[in-house]
Scaffold this motif. Structure first.
Motif, PDB file in Angstrom:
ATOM      1  N   LEU A   1     -16.404   3.964  -9.947  1.00  0.00           N
ATOM      2  CA  LEU A   1     -16.635   4.127  -8.512  1.00  0.00           C
ATOM      3  C   LEU A   1     -16.686   2.805  -7.759  1.00  0.00           C
ATOM      4  O   LEU A   1     -16.888   2.800  -6.547  1.00  0.00           O
ATOM      5  CB  LEU A   1     -17.934   4.907  -8.280  1.00  0.00           C
ATOM      6  CG  LEU A   1     -17.921   6.350  -8.784  1.00  0.00           C
ATOM      7  CD1 LEU A   1     -19.287   6.979  -8.599  1.00  0.00           C
ATOM      8  CD2 LEU A   1     -16.864   7.158  -8.077  1.00  0.00           C
ATOM      9  N   MET A   2     -16.510   1.696  -8.466  1.00  0.00           N
ATOM     10  CA  MET A   2     -16.537   0.390  -7.801  1.00  0.00           C
ATOM     11  C   MET A   2     -15.275   0.227  -6.950  1.00  0.00           C
ATOM     12  O   MET A   2     -14.184   0.589  -7.360  1.00  0.00           O
ATOM     13  CB  MET A   2     -16.618  -0.729  -8.827  1.00  0.00           C
ATOM     14  CG  MET A   2     -17.924  -0.756  -9.596  1.00  0.00           C
ATOM     15  SD  MET A   2     -17.930  -1.995 -10.878  1.00  0.00           S
ATOM     16  CE  MET A   2     -17.879  -3.486  -9.909  1.00  0.00           C
ATOM     17  N   PRO A   3     -15.423  -0.327  -5.737  1.00  0.00           N
ATOM     18  CA  PRO A   3     -14.239  -0.489  -4.872  1.00  0.00           C
ATOM     19  C   PRO A   3     -13.155  -1.362  -5.486  1.00  0.00           C
ATOM     20  O   PRO A   3     -11.983  -1.117  -5.293  1.00  0.00           O
ATOM     21  CB  PRO A   3     -14.799  -1.145  -3.612  1.00  0.00           C
ATOM     22  CG  PRO A   3     -16.250  -0.862  -3.623  1.00  0.00           C
ATOM     23  CD  PRO A   3     -16.644  -0.717  -5.064  1.00  0.00           C
ATOM     24  N   GLY A   4     -13.516  -2.365  -6.253  1.00  0.00           N
ATOM     25  CA  GLY A   4     -12.516  -3.236  -6.868  1.00  0.00           C
ATOM     26  C   GLY A   4     -11.597  -2.481  -7.807  1.00  0.00           C
ATOM     27  O   GLY A   4     -10.403  -2.748  -7.891  1.00  0.00           O
ATOM     28  N   ALA A   5     -12.145  -1.527  -8.532  1.00  0.00           N
ATOM     29  CA  ALA A   5     -11.329  -0.738  -9.457  1.00  0.00           C
ATOM     30  C   ALA A   5     -10.332   0.128  -8.699  1.00  0.00           C
ATOM     31  O   ALA A   5      -9.201   0.324  -9.132  1.00  0.00           O
ATOM     32  CB  ALA A   5     -12.221   0.133 -10.337  1.00  0.00           C
ATOM     33  N   ALA A   6     -10.724   0.630  -7.545  1.00  0.00           N
ATOM     34  CA  ALA A   6      -9.825   1.467  -6.754  1.00  0.00           C
ATOM     35  C   ALA A   6      -8.713   0.624  -6.137  1.00  0.00           C
ATOM     36  O   ALA A   6      -7.562   1.054  -6.072  1.00  0.00           O
ATOM     37  CB  ALA A   6     -10.601   2.200  -5.665  1.00  0.00           C
ATOM     38  N   PHE A   7      -9.039  -0.594  -5.681  1.00  0.00           N
ATOM     39  CA  PHE A   7      -8.016  -1.437  -5.071  1.00  0.00           C
ATOM     40  C   PHE A   7      -7.038  -1.971  -6.105  1.00  0.00           C
ATOM     41  O   PHE A   7      -5.895  -2.226  -5.805  1.00  0.00           O
ATOM     42  CB  PHE A   7      -8.660  -2.599  -4.322  1.00  0.00           C
ATOM     43  CG  PHE A   7      -9.398  -2.178  -3.091  1.00  0.00           C
ATOM     44  CD1 PHE A   7      -8.800  -1.360  -2.152  1.00  0.00           C
ATOM     45  CD2 PHE A   7     -10.701  -2.581  -2.885  1.00  0.00           C
ATOM     46  CE1 PHE A   7      -9.475  -0.964  -1.015  1.00  0.00           C
ATOM     47  CE2 PHE A   7     -11.392  -2.188  -1.750  1.00  0.00           C
ATOM     48  CZ  PHE A   7     -10.781  -1.383  -0.820  1.00  0.00           C
ATOM     49  N   ALA A   8      -7.474  -2.124  -7.341  1.00  0.00           N
ATOM     50  CA  ALA A   8      -6.612  -2.667  -8.384  1.00  0.00           C
ATOM     51  C   ALA A   8      -5.519  -1.676  -8.769  1.00  0.00           C
ATOM     52  O   ALA A   8      -4.526  -2.063  -9.360  1.00  0.00           O
ATOM     53  CB  ALA A   8      -7.441  -3.037  -9.601  1.00  0.00           C
ATOM     54  N   GLN A   9      -5.659  -0.405  -8.435  1.00  0.00           N
ATOM     55  CA  GLN A   9      -4.701   0.597  -8.863  1.00  0.00           C
ATOM     56  C   GLN A   9      -3.732   1.005  -7.757  1.00  0.00           C
ATOM     57  O   GLN A   9      -3.087   2.028  -7.859  1.00  0.00           O
ATOM     58  CB  GLN A   9      -5.456   1.827  -9.351  1.00  0.00           C
ATOM     59  CG  GLN A   9      -6.339   1.556 -10.533  1.00  0.00           C
ATOM     60  CD  GLN A   9      -7.146   2.769 -10.915  1.00  0.00           C
ATOM     61  OE1 GLN A   9      -7.041   3.808 -10.284  1.00  0.00           O
ATOM     62  NE2 GLN A   9      -7.958   2.648 -11.929  1.00  0.00           N
ATOM     63  N   GLN A  10      -3.589   0.237  -6.716  1.00  0.00           N
ATOM     64  CA  GLN A  10      -2.755   0.649  -5.600  1.00  0.00           C
ATOM     65  C   GLN A  10      -1.271   0.453  -5.854  1.00  0.00           C
ATOM     66  O   GLN A  10      -0.462   1.214  -5.345  1.00  0.00           O
ATOM     67  CB  GLN A  10      -3.175  -0.082  -4.331  1.00  0.00           C
ATOM     68  CG  GLN A  10      -4.506   0.410  -3.837  1.00  0.00           C
ATOM     69  CD  GLN A  10      -4.755   0.030  -2.411  1.00  0.00           C
ATOM     70  OE1 GLN A  10      -3.896  -0.543  -1.768  1.00  0.00           O
ATOM     71  NE2 GLN A  10      -5.917   0.351  -1.908  1.00  0.00           N
ATOM     72  N   ALA A  11      -0.891  -0.539  -6.609  1.00  0.00           N
ATOM     73  CA  ALA A  11       0.527  -0.796  -6.867  1.00  0.00           C
ATOM     74  C   ALA A  11       0.815  -0.593  -8.348  1.00  0.00           C
ATOM     75  O   ALA A  11       0.001  -0.909  -9.196  1.00  0.00           O
ATOM     76  CB  ALA A  11       0.886  -2.220  -6.462  1.00  0.00           C
ATOM     77  N   ASP A  12       2.009  -0.070  -8.639  1.00  0.00           N
ATOM     78  CA  ASP A  12       2.405   0.115 -10.030  1.00  0.00           C
ATOM     79  C   ASP A  12       2.856  -1.223 -10.598  1.00  0.00           C
ATOM     80  O   ASP A  12       3.578  -1.971  -9.928  1.00  0.00           O
ATOM     81  CB  ASP A  12       3.543   1.127 -10.127  1.00  0.00           C
ATOM     82  CG  ASP A  12       3.098   2.518  -9.726  1.00  0.00           C
ATOM     83  OD1 ASP A  12       1.904   2.825  -9.889  1.00  0.00           O
ATOM     84  OD2 ASP A  12       3.951   3.282  -9.239  1.00  0.00           O
ATOM     85  N   PRO A  13       2.480  -1.536 -11.822  1.00  0.00           N
ATOM     86  CA  PRO A  13       2.930  -2.780 -12.437  1.00  0.00           C
ATOM     87  C   PRO A  13       4.442  -2.774 -12.666  1.00  0.00           C
ATOM     88  O   PRO A  13       5.049  -1.714 -12.782  1.00  0.00           O
ATOM     89  CB  PRO A  13       2.198  -2.830 -13.772  1.00  0.00           C
ATOM     90  CG  PRO A  13       1.195  -1.745 -13.753  1.00  0.00           C
ATOM     91  CD  PRO A  13       1.575  -0.803 -12.657  1.00  0.00           C
ATOM     92  N   GLN A  14       5.017  -3.945 -12.748  1.00  0.00           N
ATOM     93  CA  GLN A  14       6.451  -4.064 -12.965  1.00  0.00           C
ATOM     94  C   GLN A  14       6.817  -3.477 -14.320  1.00  0.00           C
ATOM     95  O   GLN A  14       6.151  -3.726 -15.320  1.00  0.00           O
ATOM     96  CB  GLN A  14       6.858  -5.526 -12.895  1.00  0.00           C
ATOM     97  CG  GLN A  14       8.347  -5.747 -13.027  1.00  0.00           C
ATOM     98  CD  GLN A  14       8.704  -7.220 -12.911  1.00  0.00           C
ATOM     99  OE1 GLN A  14       7.845  -8.070 -12.830  1.00  0.00           O
ATOM    100  NE2 GLN A  14      10.000  -7.495 -12.916  1.00  0.00           N
ATOM    101  N   GLY A  15       7.875  -2.689 -14.377  1.00  0.00           N
ATOM    102  CA  GLY A  15       8.338  -2.092 -15.609  1.00  0.00           C
ATOM    103  C   GLY A  15       7.649  -0.790 -15.979  1.00  0.00           C
ATOM    104  O   GLY A  15       7.874  -0.261 -17.052  1.00  0.00           O
TER     105      GLY A  15
END
Length: 98
Positions: free
Chosen positions: A14-28
């Protein structure tokens, strides 16, 4: 798992940092994302609906014959709410975190 470790996992999720880290798909990750999207579509489409109908029918038949296990019935109903409401639950958690 111990309840403290479950609580720490939930707090981290539930931490905001974890939610922001998943916004873009990694390359490949295109094939992986496509496979998971297919799996999600399969599990939330006709397959899940058919299994849900059979599970509710089994609970209803057990109630009809007087052999109802209330824990099993509650597990089926709660599981169906979580399965079909998963996208709404995740959107609510992301909205609260952001």
């Amino acid at each position: 798992m111990h309840w403290i470790s479950r609580l720490s996992i939930a707090a981290f999720a539930l931490m905001p940092g974890a939610a922001f880290a998943q916004q873009a798909d990694p390359q490949g990750s295109g094939p992986i994302v496509a496979a998971l999207a297919w799996l999600q579509g399969t599990l939330l489409g006709n397959v899940a609906t058919a299994i849900a109908v059979m599970a509710v029918a089994a609970v209803g038949f057990m109630m009809l014959t007087g052999r109802m296990n209330w824990r099993f019935g509650a597990t089926v109903i709660i599981g169906l709410f979580i399965l079909f409401g998963a996208s709404t639950i995740v959107a609510g958690i992301q909205g609260a975190a952001g």
